[in-house]
Scaffold this active site. Structure first.
Site, PDB file in Angstrom:
ATOM      1  N   SER A 102       0.871  -1.170   0.000  1.00  0.00           N
ATOM      2  CA  SER A 102       0.000   0.000   0.000  1.00  0.00           C
ATOM      3  C   SER A 102       0.902   1.213   0.000  1.00  0.00           C
ATOM      4  CB  SER A 102      -0.891   0.039   1.251  1.00  0.00           C
ATOM      5  OG  SER A 102      -1.719  -1.097   1.317  1.00  0.00           O
ATOM      6  N   CYS A 103       0.512   2.253  -0.715  1.00  0.00           N
ATOM      7  CA  CYS A 103       1.288   3.491  -0.742  1.00  0.00           C
ATOM      8  C   CYS A 103       0.311   4.650  -0.678  1.00  0.00           C
ATOM      9  CB  CYS A 103       2.137   3.559  -2.009  1.00  0.00           C
ATOM     10  SG  CYS A 103       3.275   4.968  -2.033  1.00  0.00           S
ATOM     11  N   VAL A 104       0.461   5.470   0.342  1.00  0.00           N
ATOM     12  CA  VAL A 104      -0.473   6.571   0.539  1.00  0.00           C
ATOM     13  C   VAL A 104       0.267   7.879   0.769  1.00  0.00           C
ATOM     14  CG1 VAL A 104      -2.293   5.091   1.478  1.00  0.00           C
ATOM     15  CG2 VAL A 104      -0.658   6.140   3.023  1.00  0.00           C
TER      16      VAL A 104
END
Length: 123
Positions: A102-104
């Protein structure tokens, strides 16, 4: 549970451990680009900070007896999603097994960091 600590990665900035091993699974805390030899962030670019994050994670992995090939999941935090491609270029050098991710984008990170990465690895 086993607490993991190494002098080769930055000390925790708060009341938490660098990592915990539970069973065959390693859970790391997020690593920002603090250079453990000087105790502060020295890199000013996303590439430099991503590189230091990965080096810090590598030190924690090694201290626990793991390596990048055993990483199953990462969570990446970017202060600016405009840095996504440059971050990925560095990330891809370390996470060659392509774990789930996940990359936020986040509003701010500790110590003015541009990125932070945490991971889960399994033996």
């Amino acid at each position: 549970m086993q607490v993991i600590h190494t002098e080769q990665a930055p000390a925790a900035l708060g009341p938490y451990s660098q990592a915990i091993v539970a069973g065959d699974t390693l859970y790391t805390s997020g690593q920002i680009a603090i250079d453990p030899t000087v105790g502060k962030i020295t890199a000013t670019t996303i590439e430099g900070q991503a590189e230091q994050c990965c080096k810090n994670l590598q030190a924690v992995l090694q201290a626990a007896g793991y390596d990048f090939s055993q990483v199953v999941k990462t969570t990446c935090f970017l202060a600016d999603m405009g840095d996504f491609q440059a971050f990925n270029a560095v990330y891809a050098k370390y996470f060659v097994s392509k774990p789930a991710r996940s990359c936020v984008a986040v509003k701010t990170l500790p110590a003015g960091a541009l990125c932070e990465v945490e991971l889960v690895a399994v033996k």
